[in-house]
Design a protein around this motif. Structure first.
Motif, short mmCIF file in Angstrom:
data_model
loop_
_atom_site.label_atom_id
_atom_site.label_comp_id
_atom_site.label_asym_id
_atom_site.label_seq_id
_atom_site.Cartn_x
_atom_site.Cartn_y
_atom_site.Cartn_z
N MET A 188 48.16 38.79 33.04
CA MET A 188 48.27 40.05 33.77
C MET A 188 48.34 39.75 35.26
O MET A 188 47.53 39.01 35.80
N ASN A 189 49.32 40.31 35.91
CA ASN A 189 49.43 40.21 37.35
C ASN A 189 48.66 41.37 37.98
O ASN A 189 48.81 42.51 37.56
N LEU A 190 47.85 41.05 38.97
CA LEU A 190 47.11 42.11 39.65
C LEU A 190 48.05 42.88 40.56
O LEU A 190 48.92 42.30 41.22
N GLU A 191 47.86 44.18 40.61
CA GLU A 191 48.67 45.07 41.43
C GLU A 191 47.76 45.89 42.31
O GLU A 191 46.54 45.94 42.11
N LEU A 192 48.35 46.57 43.28
CA LEU A 192 47.56 47.40 44.19
C LEU A 192 46.76 48.45 43.43
O LEU A 192 45.62 48.75 43.80
N GLY A 193 47.31 48.99 42.37
CA GLY A 193 46.60 49.99 41.58
C GLY A 193 45.31 49.44 40.99
O GLY A 193 44.32 50.15 40.87
N HIS A 194 45.32 48.17 40.63
CA HIS A 194 44.12 47.53 40.10
C HIS A 194 43.05 47.43 41.19
O HIS A 194 41.87 47.67 40.94
N LEU A 195 43.50 47.08 42.39
CA LEU A 195 42.55 46.98 43.51
C LEU A 195 41.97 48.35 43.85
O LEU A 195 40.77 48.49 44.09
N ARG A 196 42.83 49.36 43.84
CA ARG A 196 42.35 50.73 44.10
C ARG A 196 41.35 51.18 43.04
O ARG A 196 40.37 51.84 43.35
N LEU A 197 41.61 50.79 41.80
CA LEU A 197 40.71 51.18 40.72
C LEU A 197 39.32 50.58 40.92
O LEU A 197 38.33 51.30 40.84
N VAL A 198 39.24 49.29 41.22
CA VAL A 198 37.91 48.69 41.37
C VAL A 198 37.17 49.25 42.57
O VAL A 198 35.95 49.46 42.52
N VAL A 199 37.89 49.57 43.64
CA VAL A 199 37.24 50.17 44.81
C VAL A 199 36.76 51.58 44.48
O VAL A 199 35.65 51.97 44.83
N THR A 200 37.58 52.35 43.78
CA THR A 200 37.19 53.70 43.39
C THR A 200 35.97 53.69 42.48
O THR A 200 35.04 54.48 42.66
N VAL A 201 35.95 52.78 41.53
CA VAL A 201 34.80 52.66 40.63
C VAL A 201 33.55 52.31 41.42
O VAL A 201 32.48 52.90 41.23
N ALA A 202 33.65 51.36 42.33
CA ALA A 202 32.50 50.96 43.14
C ALA A 202 31.99 52.12 43.99
O ALA A 202 30.78 52.32 44.12
N ASP A 203 32.90 52.89 44.55
CA ASP A 203 32.51 54.02 45.40
C ASP A 203 31.89 55.15 44.58
O ASP A 203 30.97 55.83 45.05
N THR A 263 28.71 43.85 39.56
CA THR A 263 28.01 42.59 39.41
C THR A 263 28.21 41.81 40.72
O THR A 263 28.91 42.28 41.63
N ALA A 264 27.64 40.63 40.83
CA ALA A 264 27.85 39.80 42.02
C ALA A 264 29.34 39.51 42.20
O ALA A 264 29.89 39.64 43.30
N ALA A 265 30.01 39.16 41.10
CA ALA A 265 31.45 38.92 41.16
C ALA A 265 32.19 40.20 41.53
O ALA A 265 33.15 40.18 42.32
N GLY A 266 31.73 41.32 41.00
CA GLY A 266 32.35 42.61 41.30
C GLY A 266 32.24 42.97 42.77
O GLY A 266 33.20 43.47 43.36
N ARG A 267 31.09 42.71 43.36
CA ARG A 267 30.93 42.99 44.80
C ARG A 267 31.91 42.17 45.63
O ARG A 267 32.52 42.67 46.57
N TYR A 268 32.09 40.91 45.23
CA TYR A 268 33.03 40.05 45.94
C TYR A 268 34.47 40.58 45.80
O TYR A 268 35.20 40.70 46.78
N ASP A 313 34.92 43.83 47.80
CA ASP A 313 35.04 43.54 49.23
C ASP A 313 36.42 43.00 49.57
O ASP A 313 37.03 43.42 50.56
N CYS A 314 36.92 42.07 48.77
CA CYS A 314 38.27 41.53 49.00
C CYS A 314 39.33 42.62 48.83
O CYS A 314 40.27 42.70 49.63
N ALA A 315 39.18 43.45 47.80
CA ALA A 315 40.14 44.52 47.55
C ALA A 315 40.16 45.50 48.71
O ALA A 315 41.24 45.93 49.15
N ARG A 316 38.99 45.84 49.23
CA ARG A 316 38.95 46.74 50.40
C ARG A 316 39.69 46.13 51.58
O ARG A 316 40.44 46.82 52.27
N GLY A 317 39.48 44.85 51.81
CA GLY A 317 40.16 44.18 52.91
C GLY A 317 41.67 44.21 52.77
O GLY A 317 42.40 44.49 53.72
N ILE A 318 42.14 43.94 51.56
CA ILE A 318 43.58 43.95 51.31
C ILE A 318 44.14 45.36 51.49
O ILE A 318 45.16 45.56 52.16
N LEU A 319 43.48 46.34 50.91
CA LEU A 319 43.96 47.73 51.01
C LEU A 319 43.91 48.22 52.45
O LEU A 319 44.84 48.91 52.91
N ASP A 320 42.86 47.87 53.18
CA ASP A 320 42.77 48.26 54.60
C ASP A 320 43.89 47.62 55.41
O ASP A 320 44.51 48.27 56.27
#
Length: 86
Positions: A1-16, A60-65, A68-75
Motif C-alpha cells: 500500500m502506498n501512503l497518500e495524503l488522505g491517509h495522513l489526514r485520517l491519522v491526524v483526524t483520529v488523533a485530534d 501509541t508511541a509509534a502513532g504519536r510519531y 507528528d510527521c503527518a502534521r508536518g507534511i500536511l502543514d
C-alpha cells in the motif's frame, strides 16, 4: 500500500478526535469504514498507531510519531499552496 495524503489526514483526524464516533463523523465515513482504513494504514506502517477500545482511539508511541510527521507534511503542503511554489 502506498501512503497518500488522505491517509495522513485520517491519522491526524483520529488523533485530534480521540474517539471513534467523532473521528468517523469528521471524516464523513462509518465507524466500521474508519476502522478498516485505519487497519490498512497501520499494516502499512507495520504496527498499531492507535490503541482501540470501547469507542476510544489513543495514539501509541509509534502513532504519536506518525501523527507528528503527518502534521508536518500536511502543514508544509498547505503553506506551499498558500504561498505558491517557485
Amino acid at each position: 500500500m502506498n501512503l497518500e495524503l488522505g491517509h495522513l489526514r485520517l491519522v491526524v483526524t483520529v488523533a485530534d478526535a480521540e474517539d471513534l464516533r467523532t473521528a468517523a463523523h469528521r471524516l464523513q465515513i462509518s465507524q466500521q469504514c474508519l476502522l478498516e482504513r485505519l487497519g490498512r494504514i497501520e499494516a502499512a506502517f507495520g504496527g498499531a498507531l492507535f490503541a482501540h477500545g470501547d469507542g476510544y482511539l489513543a495514539p501509541t508511541a509509534a502513532g504519536r510519531y506518525v501523527v507528528d510527521c503527518a502534521r508536518g507534511i500536511l502543514d508544509t503542503l498547505h503553506d506551499m499552496g498558500a504561498h505558491g511554489t517557485p
